[in-house]
Design a protein around this motif. Structure first.
Motif, PDB file in Angstrom:
ATOM      1  N   GLN A  95       0.979  -1.367  -0.167  1.00 32.34           N
ATOM      2  CA  GLN A  95       0.330   0.083   0.018  1.00 32.34           C
ATOM      3  C   GLN A  95       0.790   1.720  -0.022  1.00 32.34           C
ATOM      4  N   THR A  96       0.139   2.663   0.166  1.00 35.65           N
ATOM      5  CA  THR A  96       0.768   3.969  -0.634  1.00 35.65           C
ATOM      6  C   THR A  96       1.660   4.361   1.279  1.00 35.65           C
ATOM      7  N   GLU A  99      -1.866   5.611   3.387  1.00 34.41           N
ATOM      8  CA  GLU A  99      -2.356   4.772   3.678  1.00 34.41           C
ATOM      9  C   GLU A  99      -1.994   4.025   4.347  1.00 34.41           C
ATOM     10  N   GLU A 100      -0.268   3.022   4.968  1.00 41.55           N
ATOM     11  CA  GLU A 100       0.294   2.488   5.806  1.00 41.55           C
ATOM     12  C   GLU A 100       0.159   2.923   7.262  1.00 41.55           C
ATOM     13  N   ALA A 102      -2.071   6.139   8.181  1.00 42.28           N
ATOM     14  CA  ALA A 102      -3.417   6.518   8.293  1.00 42.28           C
ATOM     15  C   ALA A 102      -3.439   4.530   9.350  1.00 42.28           C
ATOM     16  N   GLY A 103      -3.097   3.924   8.990  1.00 41.35           N
ATOM     17  CA  GLY A 103      -3.481   2.362   9.084  1.00 41.35           C
ATOM     18  C   GLY A 103      -3.024   2.524  10.817  1.00 41.35           C
TER      19      GLY A 103
END
Length: 115
Positions: A95-96, A99-100, A102-103
């Motif tokens: 994933q970008t 995105e990572e 944010a997770g």
């Protein structure tokens, strides 16, 4: 020159950490345990950062080598295989970066998030 990998270093660290060789620095770290080795890893991280901003490339490479070595010793002591770290990195690259991140942020803010 034959290629040397982190996996090669992991094997060397495991063999030396389990030995009773009084001349082995790795065995000495292992005997002192996780808290001591974690402190050494922190010291090496600081030295790596200082080399990155104020030293030449040769010094940076030397400090990065110290950092990786101490990390592998600590992973060995905690019984976390390098393959688990590499698996986590592989998962993250699926994933970008945003995105990572944010997770991870869903689990709580980190110092990196505040920067």
């Amino acid at each position: 020159m034959e290629r040397f990998s982190l996996e090669d270093l992991e094997k060397i660290v495991a063999a030396r950490a389990g030995s009773d060789d009084a001349s082995s620095y790795t065995a000495s770290l292992a005997q002192k345990g996780v808290p001591h080795t974690a402190k050494k890893l922190g010291e090496e991280a600081i030295e790596t950062v200082l080399a990155a901003v104020g030293e030449d490339d040769e010094r940076m490479a030397s400090e990065a080598a110290d950092l990786l070595y101490h990390l592998l010793v600590l992973l060995n002591l905690r019984q976390v295989p390098l393959s688990a770290v590499m698996g986590e990195l592989a998962r993250r690259t699926a994933q970008t970066g945003l995105e990572e991140k944010a997770g991870r942020a869903a689990g709580g803010e980190t110092a990196e998030d505040r920067d």
